[in-house]
Design an enzyme around this catalytic site. Structure first.
Site, PDB file in Angstrom:
ATOM      1  CB  SER A  53       6.032  -0.816  -4.697  1.00  0.00           C
ATOM      2  OG  SER A  53       5.411  -0.541  -3.456  1.00  0.00           O
TER       3      SER A  53
HETATM    4  N1  SAH Z   1       6.058  -3.214  -0.158  1.00  0.00           N
HETATM    5  C1  SAH Z   1       4.768  -3.807  -0.305  1.00  0.00           C
HETATM    6  C2  SAH Z   1       3.723  -2.735  -0.463  1.00  0.00           C
HETATM    7  C3  SAH Z   1       2.359  -3.203  -0.244  1.00  0.00           C
HETATM    8  S1  SAH Z   1       1.141  -1.951  -0.349  1.00  0.00           S
HETATM    9  C4  SAH Z   1       4.762  -4.699  -1.540  1.00  0.00           C
HETATM   10  O1  SAH Z   1       5.485  -4.385  -2.484  1.00  0.00           O
HETATM   11  O2  SAH Z   1       4.036  -5.688  -1.556  1.00  0.00           O
HETATM   12  C5  SAH Z   1       1.243  -1.188   1.217  1.00  0.00           C
HETATM   13  C6  SAH Z   1       1.052  -2.079   2.421  1.00  0.00           C
HETATM   14  O3  SAH Z   1       1.034  -1.235   3.574  1.00  0.00           O
HETATM   15  C7  SAH Z   1      -0.265  -2.848   2.430  1.00  0.00           C
HETATM   16  O4  SAH Z   1       0.017  -4.200   2.635  1.00  0.00           O
HETATM   17  C8  SAH Z   1      -1.028  -2.237   3.603  1.00  0.00           C
HETATM   18  O5  SAH Z   1      -1.864  -3.150   4.264  1.00  0.00           O
HETATM   19  C9  SAH Z   1       0.101  -1.766   4.488  1.00  0.00           C
HETATM   20  N2  SAH Z   1      -0.253  -0.729   5.446  1.00  0.00           N
HETATM   21  C10 SAH Z   1      -0.997   0.388   5.265  1.00  0.00           C
HETATM   22  N3  SAH Z   1      -1.105   1.090   6.417  1.00  0.00           N
HETATM   23  C11 SAH Z   1      -0.399   0.388   7.360  1.00  0.00           C
HETATM   24  C12 SAH Z   1      -0.163   0.577   8.751  1.00  0.00           C
HETATM   25  N4  SAH Z   1      -0.664   1.598   9.445  1.00  0.00           N
HETATM   26  N5  SAH Z   1       0.589  -0.343   9.392  1.00  0.00           N
HETATM   27  C13 SAH Z   1       1.087  -1.425   8.739  1.00  0.00           C
HETATM   28  N6  SAH Z   1       0.884  -1.663   7.433  1.00  0.00           N
HETATM   29  C14 SAH Z   1       0.143  -0.767   6.755  1.00  0.00           C
END
Ligand code: SAH
Length: 228
Positions: A77
């Site tokens: 993000s």
């Molecule tokens: N805060 C993180 C955001 C990563 S993007 C960063 O800054 O790196 C969002 C993340 O949510 C991804 O890694 C994706 O795999 C995860 N995600 C999406 N749906 C999910 C779910 N149902 N349970 C757990 N993780 C999930």
């Protein structure tokens, strides 16, 4: 140059050199201009090296105000969103004890939270990303983070209720089990809606139900089901 003290900065100096301190200062200035007011959030984001959470090819862009790819079709993000969500989660109450994060991704948001709350419980559905996050966060030596490889739809019942829940992928609707795992008085920060029409929401659980506030339009990767 007072900020030259401390582990985080020395790690970053080994990483991409003195510029990262200046670029981090610039990032913080920009966040303040964008309306982030929580001083602790700004300080922690200034002192936490963001580039170590990225693949080397992208690390020079780590402090730009943009989302960047972290592999597996996911993105870290943008700094403004991390700051905004953290600020919304913390509110004006005292220190949060237990926070559940759904979507560990590369672990940057996890590392920010770990410095502001007692314990972070973080859930990720993509195993290779969870592994990466552990490697990145391992460099910063936090002891107050627990990891779960699972579908975040079901939260993490073993440690519920949580006084904060932060979700960094957007479901069409808020998963019921996450609402149930929020303590009375607890705060959830979550993007909802389908792509192109998402809104960041803050939900506060009260004695009688939930209060929902729409904060602003956002763009997140979708919240998916199952694990991979
Ligand atoms: N805060 C993180 C955001 C990563 S993007 C960063 O800054 O790196 C969002 C993340 O949510 C991804 O890694 C994706 O795999 C995860 N995600 C999406 N749906 C999910 C779910 N149902 N349970 C757990 N993780 C999930």
């Amino acid at each position: 140059m007072a900020a030259l003290k401390g582990d985080f900065v020395s790690i970053s100096l080994q990483g991409i050199g003195m510029t990262s301190l200046r670029t981090r200062e610039r990032m913080i200035k920009r966040l303040a201009e964008q309306g982030i007011t929580n001083k602790r959030v700004l300080e922690i984001m200034r002192d936490t090296p963001r580039h170590i959470f990225m693949d080397e090819a992208l690390s020079s862009r780590a402090y730009e105000d943009t989302a960047l790819p972290i592999g597996y079709n996911q993105t870290i993000s943008q700094p403004y969103i991390v700051a905004k969500m953290t600020e919304l989660l913390l509110g004006s109450e005292g220190r949060l004890k237990k926070v559940l994060e759904i979507g560990t991704g590369c672990g940057y948001q996890t590392a920010i939270l770990a410095q502001l709350v007692d314990h972070v419980y973080t859930v990720e559905r993509l195993l290779p990303l969870q592994r990466k996050a552990k490697l990145h966060i391992g460099q910063l030596k936090f002891k107050n983070i627990s990891y779960l490889y699972a579908d975040g739809n079901v939260g993490w019942a073993d440690y519920a209720p949580f006084d904060g829940i932060l979700v960094s992928a957007a479901p069409a609707e808020i998963p019921t089990m996450l609402l149930e795992q929020l303590s009375i008085g607890g705060v959830m920060v979550i993007p909802t809606g389908s792509s192109g029409m998402q809104v960041l929401q803050r939900i506060i659980r009260t004695q009688s139900g939930y209060e929902t506030e729409n904060v602003e339009a956002v763009t997140f990767v979708p919240f998916l089901s199952g694990v991979e």
